[in-house]
Write a protein that holds these residues in place. Structure first.
Motif, PDB file in Angstrom:
ATOM      1  N   VAL A  39       0.193   6.648  12.209  1.00 17.68           N
ATOM      2  CA  VAL A  39      -1.264   6.583  12.095  1.00 17.68           C
ATOM      3  C   VAL A  39      -1.666   5.998  10.750  1.00 17.68           C
ATOM      4  O   VAL A  39      -2.556   5.147  10.667  1.00 17.68           O
ATOM      5  CB  VAL A  39      -1.887   7.983  12.300  1.00 17.68           C
ATOM      6  N   LEU A  40      -1.010   6.437   9.675  1.00 16.59           N
ATOM      7  CA  LEU A  40      -1.334   5.926   8.339  1.00 16.59           C
ATOM      8  C   LEU A  40      -1.085   4.427   8.229  1.00 16.59           C
ATOM      9  O   LEU A  40      -1.886   3.692   7.639  1.00 16.59           O
ATOM     10  CB  LEU A  40      -0.522   6.670   7.278  1.00 16.59           C
ATOM     11  N   VAL A  41       0.006   3.965   8.806  1.00 17.08           N
ATOM     12  CA  VAL A  41       0.317   2.536   8.761  1.00 17.08           C
ATOM     13  C   VAL A  41      -0.713   1.746   9.562  1.00 17.08           C
ATOM     14  O   VAL A  41      -1.227   0.727   9.097  1.00 17.08           O
ATOM     15  CB  VAL A  41       1.749   2.259   9.267  1.00 17.08           C
ATOM     16  N   ARG A  42      -1.060   2.225  10.747  1.00 22.75           N
ATOM     17  CA  ARG A  42      -2.048   1.511  11.557  1.00 22.75           C
ATOM     18  C   ARG A  42      -3.405   1.438  10.856  1.00 22.75           C
ATOM     19  O   ARG A  42      -4.130   0.459  10.988  1.00 22.75           O
ATOM     20  CB  ARG A  42      -2.200   2.165  12.921  1.00 22.75           C
ATOM     21  N   ARG A  43      -3.756   2.478  10.107  1.00 19.57           N
ATOM     22  CA  ARG A  43      -5.040   2.491   9.400  1.00 19.57           C
ATOM     23  C   ARG A  43      -5.043   1.632   8.140  1.00 19.57           C
ATOM     24  O   ARG A  43      -6.072   1.097   7.761  1.00 19.57           O
ATOM     25  CB  ARG A  43      -5.401   3.917   8.996  1.00 19.57           C
ATOM     26  N   ASN A  44      -3.920   1.537   7.444  1.00 16.55           N
ATOM     27  CA  ASN A  44      -3.903   0.934   6.114  1.00 16.55           C
ATOM     28  C   ASN A  44      -3.272  -0.444   6.015  1.00 16.55           C
ATOM     29  O   ASN A  44      -3.522  -1.157   5.046  1.00 16.55           O
ATOM     30  CB  ASN A  44      -3.175   1.870   5.135  1.00 16.55           C
ATOM     31  N   VAL A  45      -2.448  -0.821   6.972  1.00 17.40           N
ATOM     32  CA  VAL A  45      -1.715  -2.082   6.861  1.00 17.40           C
ATOM     33  C   VAL A  45      -2.369  -3.129   7.756  1.00 17.40           C
ATOM     34  O   VAL A  45      -2.489  -2.948   8.964  1.00 17.40           O
ATOM     35  CB  VAL A  45      -0.229  -1.903   7.242  1.00 17.40           C
ATOM     36  N   SER A  46      -2.764  -4.218   7.139  1.00 17.67           N
ATOM     37  CA  SER A  46      -3.373  -5.321   7.871  1.00 17.67           C
ATOM     38  C   SER A  46      -2.297  -6.116   8.601  1.00 17.67           C
ATOM     39  O   SER A  46      -1.170  -6.249   8.124  1.00 17.67           O
ATOM     40  CB  SER A  46      -4.108  -6.234   6.897  1.00 17.67           C
ATOM     41  N   ILE A  47      -2.662  -6.691   9.729  1.00 18.38           N
ATOM     42  CA  ILE A  47      -1.700  -7.497  10.476  1.00 18.38           C
ATOM     43  C   ILE A  47      -1.470  -8.852   9.825  1.00 18.38           C
ATOM     44  O   ILE A  47      -0.595  -9.598  10.238  1.00 18.38           O
ATOM     45  CB  ILE A  47      -2.139  -7.693  11.945  1.00 18.38           C
ATOM     46  N   THR A  48      -2.226  -9.152   8.771  1.00 16.89           N
ATOM     47  CA  THR A  48      -2.048 -10.438   8.090  1.00 16.89           C
ATOM     48  C   THR A  48      -0.833 -10.460   7.177  1.00 16.89           C
ATOM     49  O   THR A  48      -0.421 -11.530   6.739  1.00 16.89           O
ATOM     50  CB  THR A  48      -3.297 -10.796   7.265  1.00 16.89           C
ATOM     51  N   PHE A  49      -0.248  -9.298   6.883  1.00 20.64           N
ATOM     52  CA  PHE A  49       0.964  -9.255   6.060  1.00 20.64           C
ATOM     53  C   PHE A  49       2.144  -9.730   6.895  1.00 20.64           C
ATOM     54  O   PHE A  49       2.385  -9.232   7.989  1.00 20.64           O
ATOM     55  CB  PHE A  49       1.241  -7.855   5.532  1.00 20.64           C
ATOM     56  N   SER A  50       2.874 -10.675   6.360  1.00 21.91           N
ATOM     57  CA  SER A  50       4.001 -11.216   7.122  1.00 21.91           C
ATOM     58  C   SER A  50       5.268 -10.388   6.955  1.00 21.91           C
ATOM     59  O   SER A  50       6.178 -10.468   7.767  1.00 21.91           O
ATOM     60  CB  SER A  50       4.277 -12.661   6.696  1.00 21.91           C
ATOM     61  N   SER A  51       5.332  -9.581   5.891  1.00 15.83           N
ATOM     62  CA  SER A  51       6.538  -8.808   5.625  1.00 15.83           C
ATOM     63  C   SER A  51       6.185  -7.503   4.917  1.00 15.83           C
ATOM     64  O   SER A  51       5.251  -7.443   4.121  1.00 15.83           O
ATOM     65  CB  SER A  51       7.490  -9.624   4.739  1.00 15.83           C
ATOM     66  N   TRP A  52       6.954  -6.470   5.215  1.00 14.01           N
ATOM     67  CA  TRP A  52       6.790  -5.181   4.547  1.00 14.01           C
ATOM     68  C   TRP A  52       7.133  -5.305   3.062  1.00 14.01           C
ATOM     69  O   TRP A  52       6.692  -4.527   2.247  1.00 14.01           O
ATOM     70  CB  TRP A  52       7.684  -4.161   5.236  1.00 14.01           C
ATOM     71  N   ASN A  53       7.919  -6.316   2.687  1.00 10.57           N
ATOM     72  CA  ASN A  53       8.337  -6.528   1.306  1.00 10.57           C
ATOM     73  C   ASN A  53       7.329  -7.336   0.493  1.00 10.57           C
ATOM     74  O   ASN A  53       7.572  -7.622  -0.677  1.00 10.57           O
ATOM     75  CB  ASN A  53       9.692  -7.230   1.259  1.00 10.57           C
ATOM     76  N   ASP A  54       6.219  -7.712   1.080  1.00  9.13           N
ATOM     77  CA  ASP A  54       5.180  -8.472   0.380  1.00  9.13           C
ATOM     78  C   ASP A  54       4.691  -7.669  -0.833  1.00  9.13           C
ATOM     79  O   ASP A  54       4.468  -6.458  -0.747  1.00  9.13           O
ATOM     80  CB  ASP A  54       4.016  -8.734   1.340  1.00  9.13           C
ATOM     81  N   VAL A  55       4.529  -8.327  -1.963  1.00  9.79           N
ATOM     82  CA  VAL A  55       4.137  -7.657  -3.210  1.00  9.79           C
ATOM     83  C   VAL A  55       2.780  -6.975  -3.066  1.00  9.79           C
ATOM     84  O   VAL A  55       2.550  -5.902  -3.624  1.00  9.79           O
ATOM     85  CB  VAL A  55       4.109  -8.682  -4.377  1.00  9.79           C
ATOM     86  N   ARG A  56       1.887  -7.557  -2.299  1.00  7.25           N
ATOM     87  CA  ARG A  56       0.556  -6.963  -2.105  1.00  7.25           C
ATOM     88  C   ARG A  56       0.609  -5.637  -1.357  1.00  7.25           C
ATOM     89  O   ARG A  56      -0.355  -4.864  -1.385  1.00  7.25           O
ATOM     90  CB  ARG A  56      -0.338  -7.940  -1.353  1.00  7.25           C
TER      91      ARG A  56
END
Length: 75
Positions: A39-56
Motif C-alpha cells: 500500500v505504501l509503495v502504491r501511494r508514494n511511488v510514481s510509475i514514471t520511475f524507471s528503476s528502484w535504484n533511481d537517485v530520486r
C-alpha cells in the motif's frame, strides 16, 4: 488491514518473525507487513520511475521505511 490500522492508531507495533532466508513468516505478522508495504509503495511511488535504484527514489524509500518502522517491530 483492520488489525494494522487499529494497532497503529493505538501506537502499538506489530511483531514480525523471519525465516532463515530473512523472509517474513506469513503466520507471524509477515502477511500484514507485506500488505502494508504494498500500500505504501502504491501511494508514494510514481510509475514514471524507471528503476528502484533511481537517485530520486531515496526520499520516497525513506518515507516508506519511516512508516514501516513506526508500525512494525521485527523480532
Amino acid at each position: 488491514m483492520k488489525k494494522f490500522i487499529r494497532s497503529r492508531s493505538k501506537n502499538v507495533k506489530l511483531h514480525v518473525e523471519w525465516n532463515m532466508k530473512s523472509q517474513p513468516l506469513n503466520n507471524k505478522g509477515g502477511h500484514t507487513l507485506v500488505s502494508c508495504i504494498g500500500v505504501l509503495v502504491r501511494r508514494n511511488v510514481s510509475i514514471t520511475f524507471s528503476s528502484w535504484n533511481d537517485v530520486r527514489m531515496n526520499s520516497v524509500k525513506g518515507r516508506i521505511w519511516e512508516d514501516t518502522i513506526v508500525s512494525f517491530h521485527a523480532t
